[in-house]
Design an enzyme around this catalytic site. Sequence first.
Site, PDB file in Angstrom:
ATOM      1  N   ASP A  98      -8.034   3.815   1.013  1.00 30.29           N
ATOM      2  CA  ASP A  98      -7.115   4.101   2.117  1.00 30.29           C
ATOM      3  C   ASP A  98      -7.945   4.626   3.290  1.00 30.29           C
ATOM      4  O   ASP A  98      -8.552   5.689   3.191  1.00 30.29           O
ATOM      5  CB  ASP A  98      -6.088   5.143   1.680  1.00 30.29           C
ATOM      6  CG  ASP A  98      -4.972   5.320   2.696  1.00 30.29           C
ATOM      7  OD1 ASP A  98      -5.150   4.925   3.872  1.00 30.29           O
ATOM      8  OD2 ASP A  98      -3.920   5.861   2.318  1.00 30.29           O
ATOM      9  N   CYS A 153      -1.509   0.837   7.142  1.00 25.70           N
ATOM     10  CA  CYS A 153      -2.955   0.578   7.258  1.00 25.70           C
ATOM     11  C   CYS A 153      -3.363  -0.699   6.530  1.00 25.70           C
ATOM     12  O   CYS A 153      -3.641  -1.712   7.146  1.00 25.70           O
ATOM     13  CB  CYS A 153      -3.772   1.754   6.722  1.00 25.70           C
ATOM     14  SG  CYS A 153      -3.600   3.275   7.668  1.00 25.70           S
ATOM     15  N   ARG A 154      -3.396  -0.628   5.205  1.00 25.70           N
ATOM     16  CA  ARG A 154      -3.940  -1.726   4.409  1.00 25.70           C
ATOM     17  C   ARG A 154      -3.005  -2.921   4.289  1.00 25.70           C
ATOM     18  O   ARG A 154      -3.409  -4.066   4.535  1.00 25.70           O
ATOM     19  CB  ARG A 154      -4.325  -1.214   3.017  1.00 25.70           C
ATOM     20  CG  ARG A 154      -5.433  -0.185   3.058  1.00 25.70           C
ATOM     21  CD  ARG A 154      -5.622   0.491   1.718  1.00 25.70           C
ATOM     22  NE  ARG A 154      -4.490   1.382   1.439  1.00 25.70           N
ATOM     23  CZ  ARG A 154      -4.343   2.067   0.310  1.00 25.70           C
ATOM     24  NH1 ARG A 154      -5.247   1.953  -0.656  1.00 25.70           N
ATOM     25  NH2 ARG A 154      -3.302   2.860   0.136  1.00 25.70           N
ATOM     26  N   SER A 155      -1.769  -2.689   3.888  1.00 28.91           N
ATOM     27  CA  SER A 155      -0.878  -3.834   3.645  1.00 28.91           C
ATOM     28  C   SER A 155      -0.513  -4.605   4.916  1.00 28.91           C
ATOM     29  O   SER A 155      -0.402  -5.838   4.849  1.00 28.91           O
ATOM     30  CB  SER A 155       0.357  -3.426   2.847  1.00 28.91           C
ATOM     31  OG  SER A 155       1.089  -2.408   3.475  1.00 28.91           O
ATOM     32  N   CYS A 165       0.869  -1.186   0.000  1.00 28.17           N
ATOM     33  CA  CYS A 165       0.000   0.000   0.000  1.00 28.17           C
ATOM     34  C   CYS A 165       0.899   1.228   0.000  1.00 28.17           C
ATOM     35  O   CYS A 165       2.074   1.133  -0.342  1.00 28.17           O
ATOM     36  CB  CYS A 165      -0.997  -0.016   1.161  1.00 28.17           C
ATOM     37  SG  CYS A 165      -0.297   0.204   2.815  1.00 28.17           S
ATOM     38  N   ASN A 192       2.431   1.549   4.221  1.00 30.17           N
ATOM     39  CA  ASN A 192       2.655   0.285   4.917  1.00 30.17           C
ATOM     40  C   ASN A 192       2.290   0.382   6.402  1.00 30.17           C
ATOM     41  O   ASN A 192       2.947  -0.192   7.264  1.00 30.17           O
ATOM     42  CB  ASN A 192       4.101  -0.180   4.735  1.00 30.17           C
ATOM     43  CG  ASN A 192       4.370  -1.615   5.165  1.00 30.17           C
ATOM     44  OD1 ASN A 192       5.466  -1.918   5.605  1.00 30.17           O
ATOM     45  ND2 ASN A 192       3.404  -2.495   5.061  1.00 30.17           N
TER      46      ASN A 192
END
Length: 150
Positions: A122, A13-15, A8, A11
């Site tokens: 995001d 939140c999402r990943s 993401c 690195n």
Amino acid sequence: MKKVLMVCLGNICRSPLAEAILQSKVNSKEIVVDSAGTADYHTGKQPDIRSIEIAAKFGLDIHKQKARTFEVRNFDTFDHIYVMDKSNYQNVLELARDKNDVLKVKMILNELHPNKNLEVPDPYYGGDQGFKNVYNMLDEACDVIAKQLQ
């Protein structure tokens, strides 16, 4: 051993969530999962507290993860590189050296909705519900990925 990288922007939140979710669905002796960001804003930092909290609600512990930046050498290390949005996709492809590198990179939600190039939003500037929505999207996508990797 197969190796998968989740990517993401920062690195945090999402990943990190995608990394932990996929790790929970595969045999760690056969599949390694990691994550990175395309920007270096948060290098060395823990995931966003909201990601840590939503992961914990689903029994996953990501508080020890540390943000790192995607590097060209990741193309050599990983077999599959899943990105969260079109911007991440472009940023990763800009570092690709050849067709083999390009073929490793996929939009993660294309595993659920082939060729639609849908993005995992995001959640950084959103509220807690955004993190829950992202978790659910990634959980579904990781179900598909885990089955493909078996």
